[in-house]
Scaffold this motif. Structure first.
Motif, PDB file in Angstrom:
ATOM      1  N   MET A 168       8.135   8.426   0.609  1.00 48.10           N
ATOM      2  CA  MET A 168       9.253   9.083  -0.361  1.00 48.10           C
ATOM      3  C   MET A 168      10.023   7.922  -1.140  1.00 48.10           C
ATOM      4  O   MET A 168      10.130   8.294  -2.362  1.00 48.10           O
ATOM      5  CB  MET A 168      10.274   9.641   0.519  1.00 48.10           C
ATOM      6  CG  MET A 168       9.636  11.046   1.054  1.00 48.10           C
ATOM      7  SD  MET A 168       9.001  12.396  -0.259  1.00 48.10           S
ATOM      8  CE  MET A 168      10.522  12.622  -0.917  1.00 48.10           C
ATOM      9  N   VAL A 169      10.422   6.914  -0.805  1.00 44.13           N
ATOM     10  CA  VAL A 169      11.249   5.849  -1.493  1.00 44.13           C
ATOM     11  C   VAL A 169      10.340   5.236  -2.549  1.00 44.13           C
ATOM     12  O   VAL A 169      10.639   5.235  -3.721  1.00 44.13           O
ATOM     13  CB  VAL A 169      11.669   4.618  -0.691  1.00 44.13           C
ATOM     14  CG1 VAL A 169      12.264   3.711  -1.468  1.00 44.13           C
ATOM     15  CG2 VAL A 169      12.856   5.252   0.391  1.00 44.13           C
ATOM     16  N   ASP A 170       8.904   5.043  -2.302  1.00 44.25           N
ATOM     17  CA  ASP A 170       8.194   4.526  -3.349  1.00 44.25           C
ATOM     18  C   ASP A 170       7.742   5.490  -4.282  1.00 44.25           C
ATOM     19  O   ASP A 170       7.173   4.853  -5.383  1.00 44.25           O
ATOM     20  CB  ASP A 170       6.779   3.907  -2.563  1.00 44.25           C
ATOM     21  CG  ASP A 170       7.247   2.644  -1.934  1.00 44.25           C
ATOM     22  OD1 ASP A 170       8.123   1.838  -2.115  1.00 44.25           O
ATOM     23  OD2 ASP A 170       6.237   2.202  -0.985  1.00 44.25           O
ATOM     24  N   ARG A 171       7.962   6.740  -3.894  1.00 44.99           N
ATOM     25  CA  ARG A 171       7.327   7.929  -5.007  1.00 44.99           C
ATOM     26  C   ARG A 171       8.422   7.927  -6.184  1.00 44.99           C
ATOM     27  O   ARG A 171       8.306   8.169  -7.327  1.00 44.99           O
ATOM     28  CB  ARG A 171       7.502   9.297  -4.243  1.00 44.99           C
ATOM     29  CG  ARG A 171       6.136   9.464  -3.389  1.00 44.99           C
ATOM     30  CD  ARG A 171       6.232  10.678  -2.850  1.00 44.99           C
ATOM     31  NE  ARG A 171       5.572  10.777  -1.695  1.00 44.99           N
ATOM     32  CZ  ARG A 171       5.161  11.701  -0.979  1.00 44.99           C
ATOM     33  NH1 ARG A 171       5.923  12.894  -0.835  1.00 44.99           N
ATOM     34  NH2 ARG A 171       4.561  11.806   0.307  1.00 44.99           N
ATOM     35  N   ALA A 172       9.718   7.431  -5.888  1.00 44.96           N
ATOM     36  CA  ALA A 172      10.773   7.687  -6.823  1.00 44.96           C
ATOM     37  C   ALA A 172      10.567   7.283  -7.979  1.00 44.96           C
ATOM     38  O   ALA A 172      10.789   8.018  -9.137  1.00 44.96           O
ATOM     39  CB  ALA A 172      12.239   7.078  -6.127  1.00 44.96           C
TER      40      ALA A 172
ATOM     41  N   LEU B  35      21.950   7.977  -4.880  1.00 43.38           N
ATOM     42  CA  LEU B  35      21.655   9.065  -3.834  1.00 43.38           C
ATOM     43  C   LEU B  35      20.352   9.347  -3.442  1.00 43.38           C
ATOM     44  O   LEU B  35      19.903   9.724  -2.509  1.00 43.38           O
ATOM     45  CB  LEU B  35      22.556  10.163  -4.417  1.00 43.38           C
ATOM     46  CG  LEU B  35      24.212   9.980  -4.561  1.00 43.38           C
ATOM     47  CD1 LEU B  35      24.689  10.873  -5.291  1.00 43.38           C
ATOM     48  CD2 LEU B  35      24.735   9.806  -2.942  1.00 43.38           C
ATOM     49  N   LEU B  36      19.597   9.330  -4.561  1.00 43.12           N
ATOM     50  CA  LEU B  36      18.084   9.870  -4.287  1.00 43.12           C
ATOM     51  C   LEU B  36      17.366   8.867  -3.404  1.00 43.12           C
ATOM     52  O   LEU B  36      16.856   9.220  -2.500  1.00 43.12           O
ATOM     53  CB  LEU B  36      17.476   9.637  -5.780  1.00 43.12           C
ATOM     54  CG  LEU B  36      16.017   9.996  -5.600  1.00 43.12           C
ATOM     55  CD1 LEU B  36      15.327  11.187  -5.191  1.00 43.12           C
ATOM     56  CD2 LEU B  36      15.279   9.704  -7.044  1.00 43.12           C
ATOM     57  N   VAL B  37      17.582   7.327  -3.654  1.00 39.89           N
ATOM     58  CA  VAL B  37      16.905   6.268  -3.033  1.00 39.89           C
ATOM     59  C   VAL B  37      17.517   6.507  -1.544  1.00 39.89           C
ATOM     60  O   VAL B  37      16.733   6.241  -0.214  1.00 39.89           O
ATOM     61  CB  VAL B  37      17.107   5.032  -3.521  1.00 39.89           C
ATOM     62  CG1 VAL B  37      16.530   4.026  -2.389  1.00 39.89           C
ATOM     63  CG2 VAL B  37      16.276   4.913  -4.709  1.00 39.89           C
ATOM     64  N   HIS B  38      18.723   6.823  -1.318  1.00 34.10           N
ATOM     65  CA  HIS B  38      19.247   7.072   0.251  1.00 34.10           C
ATOM     66  C   HIS B  38      18.596   8.131   0.953  1.00 34.10           C
ATOM     67  O   HIS B  38      18.222   7.815   2.015  1.00 34.10           O
ATOM     68  CB  HIS B  38      20.852   6.949   0.175  1.00 34.10           C
ATOM     69  CG  HIS B  38      21.352   6.990   1.449  1.00 34.10           C
ATOM     70  ND1 HIS B  38      22.063   8.252   1.986  1.00 34.10           N
ATOM     71  CD2 HIS B  38      21.503   6.281   2.551  1.00 34.10           C
ATOM     72  CE1 HIS B  38      22.534   8.010   3.138  1.00 34.10           C
ATOM     73  NE2 HIS B  38      22.227   6.980   3.436  1.00 34.10           N
ATOM     74  N   ALA B  39      18.454   9.155   0.124  1.00 33.42           N
ATOM     75  CA  ALA B  39      17.971  10.200   0.990  1.00 33.42           C
ATOM     76  C   ALA B  39      16.753   9.954   1.275  1.00 33.42           C
ATOM     77  O   ALA B  39      15.860  10.695   2.271  1.00 33.42           O
ATOM     78  CB  ALA B  39      18.176  11.566  -0.184  1.00 33.42           C
ATOM     79  N   CYS B  40      15.921   9.645   0.285  1.00 35.93           N
ATOM     80  CA  CYS B  40      14.292   9.412   0.562  1.00 35.93           C
ATOM     81  C   CYS B  40      14.101   8.166   1.790  1.00 35.93           C
ATOM     82  O   CYS B  40      13.263   8.452   2.608  1.00 35.93           O
ATOM     83  CB  CYS B  40      13.751   8.660  -0.660  1.00 35.93           C
ATOM     84  SG  CYS B  40      13.753   9.887  -2.010  1.00 35.93           S
ATOM     85  N   TRP B  41      15.078   7.468   1.869  1.00 31.23           N
ATOM     86  CA  TRP B  41      15.190   6.441   2.803  1.00 31.23           C
ATOM     87  C   TRP B  41      15.146   7.151   4.199  1.00 31.23           C
ATOM     88  O   TRP B  41      14.317   6.864   5.102  1.00 31.23           O
ATOM     89  CB  TRP B  41      15.917   5.275   2.557  1.00 31.23           C
ATOM     90  CG  TRP B  41      16.385   4.374   4.064  1.00 31.23           C
ATOM     91  CD1 TRP B  41      15.771   3.312   4.384  1.00 31.23           C
ATOM     92  CD2 TRP B  41      17.437   4.436   4.886  1.00 31.23           C
ATOM     93  NE1 TRP B  41      16.126   2.785   5.350  1.00 31.23           N
ATOM     94  CE2 TRP B  41      17.215   3.633   5.748  1.00 31.23           C
ATOM     95  CE3 TRP B  41      18.457   5.586   5.180  1.00 31.23           C
ATOM     96  CZ2 TRP B  41      18.037   3.322   7.037  1.00 31.23           C
ATOM     97  CZ3 TRP B  41      19.228   5.399   6.472  1.00 31.23           C
ATOM     98  CH2 TRP B  41      18.903   4.253   7.183  1.00 31.23           C
TER      99      TRP B  41
END
Length: 405
Positions: free
Chosen positions: A74-78, A311-317
């Motif tokens: 998920m993080v790498d997809r962002a 916020l996106l990266v935190h949620a993906c993490w």
């Protein structure tokens, strides 16, 4: 402990390749057809763009290597999805558009081996599209999934489904459907839902009219779908009976975040266009970009972009760590849906008459991102859920403190 916010070299390289592909191949197609995928050719445009994405080595970044993708978490997809979303047609080209991307994620986690071969493999390859059939007309399931009324009755060798769905994205031309139907309990009660897999040509499954909406870039439209004594075998159950809502959580959190990724790319395009315009356009004795009111809009856009990414990266993490991340994804989705609209709206305003014209893509970007405040849960529902969790945690902590005293 140090926090490393850098991306692996292979992700950085994939982002650069995606940006080049979007700029050179996809944007010209979008611009030539006003961002309307049906006008661009619909299914034929999808096939052509996806072939080009495969040739460019950017196809299916989210799909496991086993099924021909890049296997990104998920993080790498962002950053890759954001780069693809810079064009409204980019997600379709990379096979990361809704609802297919979310359905692939869910099938990869829940489906049996046979189901993966029948449904996931062709979907991941771009050979077919799919639809996720949950939303119903009132008084059925919408923002409140517990209102689910479509019902599946157990019969010899399988299940018989009857019901009416609407706003089913991608339904027209989908190769198969994931159907959410009630198998126990009554509408309004929690639980009791089951997910079923059904090829589109199964007797008793009918795609009805396209429901006209603001957005025009999602292939297959947003349609009504009818189930009339639709029979599916026991092997068509995705997961376990009566556990459909629990399984849906596997899809919903990640799907909300990939929506953020894609539409953040669209918002960033709008911002880039507006900044390029005000940096050169002269008025009132100076360039517009030197005026305080314009500078405020530029700065606010930069803040909204940065905050959305954070916020996106935190949620993906959290998702990559195995959490359902219900609160993190609700927070990120709600903020992003509103911030993305603000970014595009300010960009329209900065460009004045051109901003609302078809001479720039800003008007169509505004049209496309506005529904995100409704899709994947209205902002109001997410706020209610966030507050409910927060208050519930406070009450639980107070009760625990009282029990210890």
């Amino acid at each position: 402990m140090a926090v490393d916010l850098s991306y692996p070299d292979r992700v950085v390289e994939l982002v650069a390749k995606t940006e080049e592909f979007i700029r050179d191949v996809v944007l010209p197609v979008e611009d030539a057809h006003g961002g309307d995928i049906a006008v661009a050719g619909g299914e034929s445009a999808r096939v052509e763009l996806q072939k080009a994405a495969k040739d460019a080595g950017v196809f299916a970044p989210h799909v496991s290597v086993e099924y021909g993708g890049h296997g990104l978490g998920m993080v790498d997809r962002a950053p890759v999805f954001e780069a693809a979303g810079y064009s409204l047609f980019g997600p379709t080209a990379l096979n990361i558009a809704a609802p297919d991307e979310g359905n692939m994620h869910m099938l990869a986690h829940i489906a049996t081996d046979d189901q993966k071969q029948q449904f996931l493999a062709p979907l991941a390859a771009g050979d077919v599209r799919s639809a996720f059939a949950m939303t119903e007309p009132a008084p059925g399931a919408g923002a409140d999934p517990n209102a689910l009324r479509t019902r599946a009755e157990k019969v010899s060798g399988g299940w018989k489904i009857n019901g009416h769905k609407h706003f089913i994205t991608g339904a027209d031309g989908a190769g198969f459907f994931i159907i959410m139907a009630r198998t126990s309990g009554e509408p309004g009660e929690r639980g009791g839902a089951t997910m079923f897999l059904a090829p589109a040509d199964t007797p008793g499954l009918k795609v009805g009219r396209h429901i006209g909406t603001l957005d025009k870039s999602m292939i297959g439209g947003h349609c009504e779908v009818f189930f009339e004594d639709l029979f599916v075998p026991d092997s068509a159950v995705l997961g376990k009976p009566d556990e459909g809502f629990a399984y849906a959580q596997v899809r919903l959190g990640p799907a909300r975040m990939t929506h953020v990724m894609r539409w953040l790319g669209a918002a960033r395009r709008g911002h880039d266009i507006a900044v390029g315009y005000v940096a050169e356009r002269e008025g009132f004795g100076s360039r517009l970009g030197d005026l305080g009111m314009i500078q405020k809009m530029v700065a606010d856009n930069e803040i909204d972009i940065a905050a959305t990414r954070a916020l996106l990266v935190h949620a993906c993490w959290a998702l990559d760590g195995g959490s359902h991340a219900a609160n993190e994804t609700s927070i990120a989705k709600t903020f992003a849906a509103e911030a993305i609209f603000r970014i595009v709206d300010r960009s329209v305003q900065m460009c004045g008459g051109l901003g609302v014209s078809e001479d720039l893509p800003l008007a169509r970007l505004s049209r496309e991102v506005r529904p995100f405040r409704v899709y994947d849960g209205p902002s109001e529902v997410h706020r209610w859920a966030i507050a409910k969790r927060t208050v519930g945690a406070a009450r639980k902590a107070a009760a625990a403190k009282t029990a210890q005293s």
